[in-house]
Every structure is written in structure tokens, then in C-alpha cells.
Design a protein around this motif. Structure first.
Motif, PDB file in Angstrom:
ATOM      1  N   THR A 288       0.779  -1.333  -0.171  1.00 35.33           N
ATOM      2  CA  THR A 288      -0.118  -0.239   0.064  1.00 35.33           C
ATOM      3  C   THR A 288       0.825   1.225  -0.104  1.00 35.33           C
ATOM      4  OG1 THR A 288      -1.714  -1.314   1.348  1.00 35.33           O
ATOM      5  CG2 THR A 288      -1.940   1.088   1.231  1.00 35.33           C
ATOM      6  N   MET A 289       1.167   1.918  -1.232  1.00 37.52           N
ATOM      7  CA  MET A 289       1.926   2.966  -1.312  1.00 37.52           C
ATOM      8  C   MET A 289       1.546   4.304  -0.551  1.00 37.52           C
ATOM      9  SD  MET A 289       4.029   1.473  -3.023  1.00 37.52           S
ATOM     10  CE  MET A 289       5.155   2.888  -3.434  1.00 37.52           C
ATOM     11  N   PRO A 290       2.380   5.189  -0.329  1.00 31.71           N
ATOM     12  CA  PRO A 290       2.198   6.278   0.677  1.00 31.71           C
ATOM     13  C   PRO A 290       0.901   7.157  -0.134  1.00 31.71           C
ATOM     14  CG  PRO A 290       4.412   6.131   0.218  1.00 31.71           C
ATOM     15  CD  PRO A 290       3.800   5.080  -0.476  1.00 31.71           C
ATOM     16  N   ASN A 291       0.077   7.557   0.750  1.00 25.06           N
ATOM     17  CA  ASN A 291      -1.082   8.571   0.391  1.00 25.06           C
ATOM     18  C   ASN A 291      -1.813   7.844  -0.903  1.00 25.06           C
ATOM     19  OD1 ASN A 291      -0.446  10.738   2.070  1.00 25.06           O
ATOM     20  ND2 ASN A 291       1.535  10.926   0.892  1.00 25.06           N
ATOM     21  N   SER A 292      -2.249   6.447  -0.722  1.00 23.91           N
ATOM     22  CA  SER A 292      -2.968   6.145  -1.803  1.00 23.91           C
ATOM     23  C   SER A 292      -4.100   5.117  -0.953  1.00 23.91           C
ATOM     24  CB  SER A 292      -1.933   5.066  -2.521  1.00 23.91           C
ATOM     25  OG  SER A 292      -1.404   3.904  -1.694  1.00 23.91           O
ATOM     26  N   SER A 293      -4.868   4.637  -1.944  1.00 25.04           N
ATOM     27  CA  SER A 293      -6.060   3.725  -1.416  1.00 25.04           C
ATOM     28  C   SER A 293      -5.884   2.462  -2.499  1.00 25.04           C
ATOM     29  CB  SER A 293      -7.410   4.554  -1.358  1.00 25.04           C
ATOM     30  OG  SER A 293      -7.745   4.918  -2.654  1.00 25.04           O
ATOM     31  N   GLN A 294      -6.551   1.569  -2.020  1.00 21.28           N
ATOM     32  CA  GLN A 294      -6.862   0.306  -2.842  1.00 21.28           C
ATOM     33  C   GLN A 294      -7.981  -0.413  -2.380  1.00 21.28           C
ATOM     34  OE1 GLN A 294      -3.713  -2.889  -0.871  1.00 21.28           O
ATOM     35  NE2 GLN A 294      -2.862  -1.274  -2.316  1.00 21.28           N
ATOM     36  N   VAL A 295      -8.460  -1.335  -3.015  1.00 18.95           N
ATOM     37  CA  VAL A 295      -9.575  -2.313  -2.773  1.00 18.95           C
ATOM     38  C   VAL A 295      -9.241  -3.866  -2.411  1.00 18.95           C
ATOM     39  CG1 VAL A 295     -11.914  -3.126  -3.286  1.00 18.95           C
ATOM     40  CG2 VAL A 295     -11.548  -0.806  -3.871  1.00 18.95           C
ATOM     41  N   ARG A 296      -9.484  -4.143  -1.345  1.00 18.95           N
ATOM     42  CA  ARG A 296      -8.963  -5.643  -1.202  1.00 18.95           C
ATOM     43  C   ARG A 296     -10.304  -6.250  -0.820  1.00 18.95           C
ATOM     44  NH1 ARG A 296      -3.717  -5.029   0.923  1.00 18.95           N
ATOM     45  NH2 ARG A 296      -3.470  -7.260   0.986  1.00 18.95           N
TER      46      ARG A 296
END
Length: 439
Positions: A288-296
Motif C-alpha cells: 500500500t503505497m504512501p498517500n494511496s488507497s486500494q480495494v481488497r
């Protein structure tokens, strides 16, 4: 099915049409090739395949039967024959053929998937669910696809004049101490030190109890509701800020998606673990990269009651979840309170779940338009964490952190501690547990 027998122009054309998906043309060419080689069982079997793909299923079954009498038989053949039985709704025969194919070759993963579909159409839901479990580690993508093909056990229905449940969760006795993580082995020390006791100790409070004994972060779920309101449309989210997750405990529906947000200026290696008793299995792992979002995806093996979302670089970042079967659940607030609404009238079993203490259960009767009350009390002495570290004595920063010189020369500049965690040594906390953590 591969051909290692005699070829002819008709047979070559049949194979070419098959590769192009032109099944009617393939059927005619296989018939002509079979007229030239009437004892060729391979051509006979492939004629059956072509007929099935051309939606001529009854003729295909007759062709398959003739190929069997000619001595042709293998796992793939049985699998394709089983699929053709399913096309004409001969589900018992279809299941028998696919089961036989898997006995002949257990590596036919698509056969496991299709067998689950066949079981579901037969009304054998438990057997279909067992196929999901079988596929889970072999091919998680197929397992997830099969799971969502099955009929949900919980049904959505209108709730007229539903009732409510409210209550409070408490803990009595001496509060278990928080877990302590030594920052000596943690990367990104300059940033992570911001939330510490100043001597290199990061704390994780598994049990958050206020002065009145109210227990926060306990999932309360009604167990045996078969139909009612839909699950919330809003995606569950977890935000990581200053190397902390904003939610310690969640309830989740198997297979749902979770929005993971990282607002730290450093990366986190977030992993999802399925938990079943002492058994843990890493389901997914992604940076999870800095200042980012993702769906898991929170898809777990059916029957696995719990999960952990955890950073493999910073293990004090943790969110723990309970798999729920219906939307009638919630998490206690800082005052230990909970409320659940729009419950169909009836008598239900309710559970209060915390990851580190035996679950409590109770029974309620919900009446139309009325509010029922149910409280739960946990005994602190029953907490069941593994041996863990709670030693805050000494200095736990890495020696390079003590050096006045920076990595690239010049005087090292320190970020100020923004949030200073306090380790409460009062009698509210259980003492004498100072063994290394396994987590």
C-alpha cells in the motif's frame, strides 16, 4: 482432446474448425473423417465434443456412449461428457461423470468448479460449498467465482414493523496490559517513532476499557436471522494514519470488498490473514503505497470465522474481523454501547465477539416496533492472547537512531513525537506477562 492417430483432409479440417469455434462445420468434418476411419475412437469422442458445443446435446451423448463402447476413456472425456449431461438437466449422471473425471485426474480444477455448480443445481448446497473449500487454496479466483454462483443462505426481504436491540458490553477484573512492540527492528523509524513512549516502544491496546468498565471494539451479531434488510451498500473502510489503523474490530460479509486507505508518507505491506483457531493462512498481500488507497477482497474459506488485516512491516497496525452471515451486527463504541435496528420479529441468539477472549452469547425475543435490551460482561482473567511482550523497561530504538550523524553525513534531524503513548502501570492492568510476542 489431442489426436495422435491417422490424419486425413477431413480430420484436419475438423480440427481447424474446432480451434476456430465453428462447431457445425467441425461436426460435419468429424462425421466425414469417421466414415473414413469407422474404428477410430478418438474421432468418435471428438465428434461428441463438437456436437455438444453445437448445442446438439442428445446426439452428443449418443456419440460419447459409442466412443466408450469403442474403448475410449480418460478424465477429460468424462468431464466433457458430464457437462453434456448437465446441459440436458441429467444432473445425477452429470455429477457422477465429473466425480469420476476427478478420480482419474484430481488436477482438473475447472471440473471442481463445474461440479460445485452441478451440486448447487441439484439442491446439494453443502456439497457445493465443500467444492469452494476444495478450490480455495488451489485456485482462489475459481473458488471466489464459485462462491458467488451459489444461492446466498441469507435472503433479502422487506421488514415491516421491525424491532431493535440495544445493550452494553463490559469487562470486569484487572484489565489486560497492552501489547508492546519494540521499534529496534521496525523500518521507517523516523516516522514510526512519532507514536511511541519516547524510548522505542509501540503499544497496541487489544482491550480498550474506560473507567466504568465499558469495553470498546466488540462485535455484537445476531446469529440466526434468515431474511431481512440488505447489507449496507457503503464499502467497509480502514484508514491507516501515523502507523495506526482507525478500526480495531469489524464485522464483514464473506467475499465483500474493503477500502484500504494509507494516508501515511511511507508504504505499508498490508496482508489479509484467514484465522480459524490456531490456524492462520495469508489470503492476500499487497504493498500500500504512501498517500494511496486500494480495494481488497475479504474472501475467506467458508467456515473460517475470523480474519486479520495486518502490516508485515509494522505489525502493530492491525484490524481484526468477524465473518457475519447477515447484516444484523455492529461494533461497540467507546462507552461499550451498541444498537441494531430493523430486526424481523422473532427469537434469536446473539453473540458478543472480541478476538482475545471467549465469546459470550445470549438469547433475545424481538417484538414488532419494540426495543429489546441485552448486556454482556467479560471477565478479564479469561483473556486468551498468546504469550506476548509487555515490557516497556529499557531503550528500544535501533543504535543508528541514537547516532547524532545522519545516514548521509551532517547532523541528524529528529521529528518531534506527535502522539505520546502512555503505558499505564496501575492495578487496572494484569501483571506478570513478559514473554515474547508470536504476532
Amino acid at each position: 482432446m489431442a489426436n495422435d492417430l491417422n490424419t486425413s483432409p477431413h480430420l484436419e479440417h475438423a480440427q481447424e474448425m474446432s480451434l476456430l469455434g465453428k462447431w457445425p462445420e467441425a461436426v460435419e468434418s468429424f462425421k466425414k473423417a469417421l466414415a473414413e476411419q469407422p474404428d477410430n475412437s478418438w474421432i468418435q469422442a471428438n465428434l461428441g465434443v463438437a456436437l455438444s458445443r453445437a448445442e446438439r446435446h442428445t446426439e452428443a451423448l449418443l456419440a460419447f456412449e459409442k466412443a466408450l463402447k469403442m474403448g475410449y476413456d480418460n478424465a477429460e472425456f468424462r468431464y466433457l461428457r458430464g457437462l453434456t449431461f448437465a446441459k440436458v438437466n441429467l444432473l445425477t449422471e452429470a455429477a457422477q461423470e465429473v466425480e469420476l473425471a476427478l478420480k482419474m485426474d484430481s488436477q482438473l480444477k475447472f471440473a471442481d468448479y463445474d461440479l460445485g455448480i452441478i451440486y448447487e443445481h441439484m439442491g446439494a448446497h453443502d456439497k457445493a460449498l465443500a467444492q469452494v473449500t476444495k478450490l480455495y487454496k488451489r485456485n482462489n479466483t475459481l473458488a471466489r467465482k464459485l462462491y458467488f454462483q451459489l444461492t446466498p443462505e441469507y435472503k433479502i426481504a422487506a421488514v415491516d414493523d421491525g424491532g431493535s436491540l440495544k445493550g452494553k458490553v463490559r469487562m470486569t477484573g484487572t484489565i489486560p496490559k497492552p501489547r508492546v512492540f519494540h521499534l529496534i527492528n521496525i523500518p521507517n523509524i523516523k516516522f514510526c517513532s512519532r507514536i511511541s513512549d519516547g524510548d522505542g516502544h509501540r503499544l497496541l491496546h487489544d482491550f480498550v476499557v474506560n473507567n466504568d468498565g465499558a469495553l470498546k471494539d466488540t462485535v455484537v451479531a445476531i446469529l440466526n436471522v434468515e431474511k431481512g434488510k440488505p447489507f449496507p451498500r457503503k464499502m467497509t473502510s480502514v484508514t491507516i494514519s501515523r502507523c495506526q489503523a482507525d478500526q480495531y474490530a469489524i464485522g464483514y460479509k464473506n467475499g465483500e470488498d474493503l477500502l484500504l486507505e494509507n494516508i501515511d508518507p511511507i508504504k505499508h505491506e498490508m496482508a489479509v490473514y484467514e484465522v480459524n483457531g490456531v490456524y492462520k493462512y495469508q489470503v492476500s498481500h499487497k504493498t500500500t503505497m504512501p498517500n494511496s488507497s486500494q480495494v481488497r477482497s475479504l474472501f475467506m474459506k467458508p467456515g473460517s470465522p475470523e480474519m486479520i488485516l495486518k502490516c508485515n512491516l509494522h505489525p502493530f497496525i492491525q484490524t481484526r474481523g468477524l465473518m457475519v452471515a447477515n447484516p444484523y451486527f455492529t461494533v461497540t463504541d467507546a462507552e461499550g454501547n451498541f444498537e441494531i435496528h430493523d430486526i424481523p420479529p422473532g427469537t434469536y441468539e446473539v453473540m458478543a465477539w472480541h478476538p482475545f477472549i471467549p465469546t459470550k452469547t445470549g438469547t433475545i425475543t424481538i417484538e414488532a416496533g419494540q426495543t429489546a435490551t441485552l448486556d454482556f460482561t467479560f471477565e478479564a482473567e479469561e483473556q486468551r492472547r498468546k504469550l506476548y511482550q509487555n515490557d516497556t523497561k529499557g531503550y528500544r530504538f535501533n543504535t543508528v537512531f541514537e547516532n547524532e550523524e545522519g545516514f548521509y553525513g551532517g547532523k541528524r534531524e529528529m521529528d518531534p513525537v506527535e502522539v505520546l503513548q502512555q503505558f499505564n502501570n496501575s492495578e487496572r492492568y494484569i501483571k506478570g506477562m513478559e514473554s515474547p510476542s508470536e504476532e
